[in-house]
Scaffold this motif. Structure first.
Motif, PDB file in Angstrom:
ATOM      1  N   ASP A   1       0.933  -1.307   0.109  1.00 48.62           N
ATOM      2  CA  ASP A   1      -0.376   0.297  -0.456  1.00 48.62           C
ATOM      3  C   ASP A   1       1.188   1.333  -0.314  1.00 48.62           C
ATOM      4  OD1 ASP A   1       1.248   0.125   2.728  1.00 48.62           O
ATOM      5  OD2 ASP A   1      -1.095   0.139   3.380  1.00 48.62           O
ATOM      6  N   THR A   2       0.295   2.661   0.094  1.00 53.00           N
ATOM      7  CA  THR A   2       1.124   4.228  -0.058  1.00 53.00           C
ATOM      8  C   THR A   2       2.114   3.666   1.389  1.00 53.00           C
ATOM      9  OG1 THR A   2      -0.360   5.234   1.293  1.00 53.00           O
ATOM     10  CG2 THR A   2      -0.465   4.494  -0.886  1.00 53.00           C
ATOM     11  N   LEU A   3       1.671   3.021   2.295  1.00 51.69           N
ATOM     12  CA  LEU A   3       2.571   3.142   4.017  1.00 51.69           C
ATOM     13  C   LEU A   3       3.991   2.474   2.829  1.00 51.69           C
ATOM     14  CD1 LEU A   3       3.078   4.352   6.556  1.00 51.69           C
ATOM     15  CD2 LEU A   3       2.413   2.222   6.961  1.00 51.69           C
TER      16      LEU A   3
ATOM     17  N   SER B   1       6.288   3.543   0.522  1.00 53.25           N
ATOM     18  CA  SER B   1       6.620   4.693   0.691  1.00 53.25           C
ATOM     19  C   SER B   1       8.046   4.503   1.239  1.00 53.25           C
ATOM     20  CB  SER B   1       5.387   6.123   1.624  1.00 53.25           C
ATOM     21  OG  SER B   1       5.557   5.487   2.876  1.00 53.25           O
TER      22      SER B   1
ATOM     23  N   GLU C   1      -0.791  12.801  -8.196  1.00 48.59           N
ATOM     24  CA  GLU C   1      -1.079  11.114  -7.908  1.00 48.59           C
ATOM     25  C   GLU C   1      -1.496  10.950  -8.727  1.00 48.59           C
ATOM     26  OE1 GLU C   1      -5.275  13.550  -7.151  1.00 48.59           O
ATOM     27  OE2 GLU C   1      -5.893  12.830  -8.683  1.00 48.59           O
TER      28      GLU C   1
ATOM     29  N   THR D   1      -4.294   8.471  -4.823  1.00 49.41           N
ATOM     30  CA  THR D   1      -4.392   8.930  -3.238  1.00 49.41           C
ATOM     31  C   THR D   1      -3.049   9.817  -2.727  1.00 49.41           C
ATOM     32  OG1 THR D   1      -1.985   7.428  -2.370  1.00 49.41           O
ATOM     33  CG2 THR D   1      -4.302   6.417  -2.114  1.00 49.41           C
TER      34      THR D   1
ATOM     35  N   HIS E   1      -1.009  10.180  -1.749  1.00 50.92           N
ATOM     36  CA  HIS E   1      -0.040   9.934  -0.465  1.00 50.92           C
ATOM     37  C   HIS E   1       1.583   9.698   0.295  1.00 50.92           C
ATOM     38  CE1 HIS E   1      -3.505   7.603   1.935  1.00 50.92           C
ATOM     39  NE2 HIS E   1      -3.732   8.503   1.042  1.00 50.92           N
TER      40      HIS E   1
ATOM     41  N   GLN F   1       4.768  10.861   2.720  1.00 46.95           N
ATOM     42  CA  GLN F   1       4.847  10.195   3.010  1.00 46.95           C
ATOM     43  C   GLN F   1       6.444   9.760   3.305  1.00 46.95           C
ATOM     44  OE1 GLN F   1       2.596   6.688   2.536  1.00 46.95           O
ATOM     45  NE2 GLN F   1       0.368   7.404   3.595  1.00 46.95           N
TER      46      GLN F   1
ATOM     47  N   THR G   1      -3.161  -1.177   5.115  1.00 47.18           N
ATOM     48  CA  THR G   1      -4.161   0.214   4.342  1.00 47.18           C
ATOM     49  C   THR G   1      -5.428  -1.971   3.755  1.00 47.18           C
ATOM     50  OG1 THR G   1      -3.115   0.679   3.071  1.00 47.18           O
ATOM     51  CG2 THR G   1      -5.249   0.699   2.348  1.00 47.18           C
TER      52      THR G   1
END
Lengths: 428, 279, 101
Positions: free
Chosen positions: B95-97, B100, B121, B127, B129, B133, B228
């Motif tokens: 996911d983005t976390l 990143s 984006e 997102t 993100h 992040q 996520t």
């Protein structure tokens, strides 16, 4: 010889002609740059749907590994006019052609070129030929110039580079036709059931008459593995003025035609494409196929046969690319990329090949097929004749009486009709 | 030392005009090619403009399967100097976390650039993100909606950038190194050049980093490092269009359109002027 | 003032429905430039019917052009009798991306 060239050969356009030329030159150890405007090879390719295999066996020793969809054994020809339909259905003893997506087939050739060592620079539009005193030195792309000992022009039917450099005349609508097609998804079994095909067997179907609004051209249906290629070709010449609707409306009428729609029912349209094709090959040919530092292959060289019933271009393109590679190899190994050398080694073999000979032989039939009467009056003569013969009241007409009445109803002279038909039949 | 810039890009399916299968409600993805996320090309172009003015080096970085090299080739074709592909099976399903995190660790490993650019984006998840992040992981200042880099002063360690907001511009002075997200559609990406493509094929300016190089805890990357959960995906029902066509000259067409919109209650007349009705 | 409704045909798809089937990566800069002032004297306006993507439409006697749905066939360049179409291919691999043709 002045400055050294970066490449032995630059090929402009990774279509079937250019990719084949690049493949055969790279395979022979030459330093080849293949420039393509699309994203990867194939992404700008459109054709009707069928490729003739025989000449390609000489060009590719592993043709059976190509992305072939179905080997064509069923040939169908239909004239449509309102409720009336005349269909000729032929099943060949052996197949000499296959259906495919040209997008995939071209990718297959280009991958061979890359595997053989050619550099494929895609996403690059070539803007001009780099000319130096009439001699082609290389190419111009945006602010960049790249030199080569020979440039192989495989830019396709839109000859922007050759026109800009003055090697060919400006394209005229008389020489060209527009093809549009829809690719319709259906599952494999449904296709085979609907068209009465054996497993893996392919069909090529040409339709005339109402489906092109009676203007010169024709419609086609090809069966792919799990899709159908459905479309039409309309000449852009004089008769084009007769076109009442937009071309895509004709394509949609074809798909939704009451007599045809059952074949396409429930299928999802996956793609809608368009491309020009050559109508008058001989008129479209450049004066020469080779100049100082340059050879011309494929559609750009006018190498496409349109008999009205069959269109043949992909095998011609690939074969001309193959001949060009062999010719360039000889010229470069002699260290001479002059027009004379390239003509001796490429143009002469091309003119002696089946391609050029067939294009010249079909010249007359091609003129016959350009006659608008070929698409309105003559099909109606055939339908009216059959209607007289089969739709009987009290009287049973003799075949020649039926024909005579059909001819007079459509204001066609017997001699004219006989002559035209003879020409068309001879051309087949 | 010269100016170091890096741009994060994503290789995404070209879903700009993808269709839904009306029967199954799923995306029709057959044969859909991938492209460099369009917003990331804004970031690439912004970075290349800084390079045009100040010189230095622009590299791109992407976490993706190896097929994304085609995307790196595209931006190198535009003039980017080199590409870094961060790829490993353990990074899949992130996911983005987690993404990143991997990106920030890879960037740290490569050495922090002066300016780190991102697009606003992506078209496949939207997102926005990642830039924030990454800035957070690296503890760097973050400026977004940037449409112009006005000044870069490496010696004094700052840059001045312009933010494009809805109704105004805002100039921000930011310390280097900094993370900058380009405003959507703020740039016209420069064309791919033949000479740059030839450089790509000749020099292969491409570096690959796997988790062997980064040595990240497998629990923090990929699917395992992704908190996520996509619970459900639904689609907006298609709004039936009335599809009326007006044929006539432009002035008449405008009058006709206003009349129609008023009939529909979309436009209302207030104080002698037409306004869009606020629901 | 006239309001043209689509005549009730056998569910023909409109051009935007057809073009929607394709994959495009449209360039922000148009690859074709129409010199529309030349169209005013044009009697037949063959582009209106010839363009398979309906990129040329006539609005109030004027030809309006949009390049986004272009199929890159080149027909408009060939049929235009007044040299009003400044035609080229898109750069950077943009434009239409054929998959099944």
């Amino acid at each position: 010889m002045g400055q050294s060239a970066e490449f032995d050969a630059i090929v402009v356009g990774a279509g079937p002609a250019g990719a084949t030329a690049a493949y055969h030159l790279a395979k022979r150890g030459f330093n080849v740059l293949l420039v393509e405007r699309g994203r990867g090879a194939g992404s700008k390719q459109v054709f009707g749907g069928r490729i003739y295999a025989e000449p390609l066996r000489e060009v590719f020793d592993d043709l059976d590994k190509a992305p072939i969809h179905r080997w064509v054994r069923r040939e169908r020809f239909t004239i449509l006019d309102g409720d009336r339909e005349l269909t000729l259905d032929f099943r060949a003893g052996a197949s000499t052609s296959f259906t495919a997506y040209l997008t995939q087939f071209t990718q297959w050739i280009a991958q061979k070129a890359v595997d053989a060592g050619a550099v494929l620079a895609d996403e690059v539009r070539v803007d001009g030929l780099w000319l130096d005193g009439g001699r082609v030195r290389g190419i111009v792309a945006g602010p960049d110039r790249v030199a080569a000992r020979v440039v192989i022009v495989a830019e396709g039917v839109n000859r922007l580079l050759l026109e800009r450099a003055g090697f060919v005349h400006r394209a005229s609508p008389r020489e060209l036709a527009l093809g549009v097609k829809e690719v319709i998804k259906l599952d494999k079994k449904t296709i085979e059931e609907r068209f009465g095909l054996e497993e893996g067997e392919g069909l090529a179907w040409v339709l005339l008459g109402e489906v092109t609004d009676f203007i010169p051209g024709g419609a086609f249906v090809y069966t792919n593995r799990d899709t159908l290629s459905v479309g039409l070709v309309v000449h852009l010449g004089g008769a084009y003025q007769l076109l009442r609707d937009q071309v895509h409306v004709l394509a949609e009428r074809l798909r939704t035609h009451p007599r045809l729609s059952r074949f396409f029912e429930g299928g999802d349209i996956m793609e809608y494409s368009a491309h020009m094709t050559i109508e008058d090959s001989v008129g479209y040919m450049p004066e020469h196929f080779a100049y100082d530092g340059m050879v011309i292959v494929g559609d750009a060289a006018g190498l496409l046969l349109n008999t009205g019933l069959t269109i043949r271009g992909v095998d011609y393109a690939a074969y001309s690319g193959y001949l060009a590679a062999k010719g360039v190899e000889r010229a470069l190994s002699e260290g001479d990329a002059s027009a004379e050398a390239l003509r001796r080694h490429y143009e002469v073999p091309l003119r002696e090949s089946f391609i050029y000979r067939d294009l010249m032989r079909h010249r007359g039939a091609s003129y016959a097929m350009k006659n608008p009467r070929m698409f309105r009056e003559y099909p109606r003569v055939a339908l009216d004749t059959l209607e007289e013969i089969y739709t009987l009241g009290r009287e049973t007409p003799l075949p020649h009486e039926a024909l005579a009445r059909a001819l007079s109803r459509n204001r066609v002279g017997f001699a004219e009709f006989a002559l035209r038909m003879l020409k068309v039949v001879m051309s087949l | 030392m010269s100016l170091e810039m890096m741009v994060g890009i994503k290789w995404v399916p070209n879903t700009q005009n993808v269709r839904f299968d009306p029967k199954t409600g799923t995306l029709i993805r057959e044969g859909v090619p991938s492209i460099v996320n369009p917003a990331d090309l804004d970031a690439v172009e912004l970075a290349l403009k800084v390079k045009d003015t100040y010189g230095g080096r622009v590299r791109v970085i992407t976490m993706a399967p190896p097929s994304a090299v085609k995307g790196i080739e595209h931006v190198i074709g535009m003039g980017v100097d080199a590409g870094v592909l961060v790829t490993d099976r353990v990074f899949a399903g992130a996911d983005t976390l987690a993404t990143s995190y991997v990106l920030s660790q890879a960037i740290k490993k490569l050495g922090l650039p002066d300016l780190l650019f991102f697009g606003q984006e992506t078209i496949d998840s939207s997102t926005a993100h990642i830039p924030a992040q990454v800035a957070s992981w690296l503890d760097l200042p973050y400026v977004y909606y940037v449409d112009r880099v006005e000044e870069v002063n490496r010696e004094e360690g700052y840059a001045v950038v312009r933010r494009k907001l809805e109704d105004r511009y805002e100039w921000v002075r930011v310390e280097l190194p900094a993370v900058i997200a380009a405003a959507l559609k703020s740039q016209v990406p420069r064309p791919v050049r033949l000479s740059e493509k030839l450089r790509f094929h000749r020099d292969k300016p491409l570096q690959t980093l796997t988790n062997k190089d980064l040595g990240l805890d497998p629990r923090c990357v990929g699917l395992r490092g992704s908190p996520t959960i996509v619970a459900k995906v639904t689609w907006m029902p298609e709004v039936p269009r009335k599809r009326q066509v007006f044929k006539g000259d432009a002035r008449e067409a405008a009058r006709w359109l206003v009349k129609k919109l008023a009939e529909e209650g979309i436009l209302v007349r207030e104080d002698g002027r037409w306004r869009v009705r606020v629901a | 003032m006239s309001q043209a409704q689509e005549p009730p045909r056998r569910k023909l798809l409109r051009i935007d429905d057809l073009l929607q089937r394709n994959v495009y990566d449209v360039d922000q800069r148009p690859h074709i430039i129409l010199h529309a002032e030349k169209c005013e004297e044009c009697e037949y306006k063959p582009c209106l019917r010839a363009c398979p993507a309906e990129c040329y439409v006539e609005v109030g006697g004027r030809v309006i052009f949009s390049y986004e749905g272009c199929l890159e066939c080149g027909t408009c360049r060939v049929v235009c009798p007044h040299d009003a179409v400044e035609w080229d291919y898109p750069v950077s691999g943009r434009g239409v991306y054929y998959r099944f043709s």
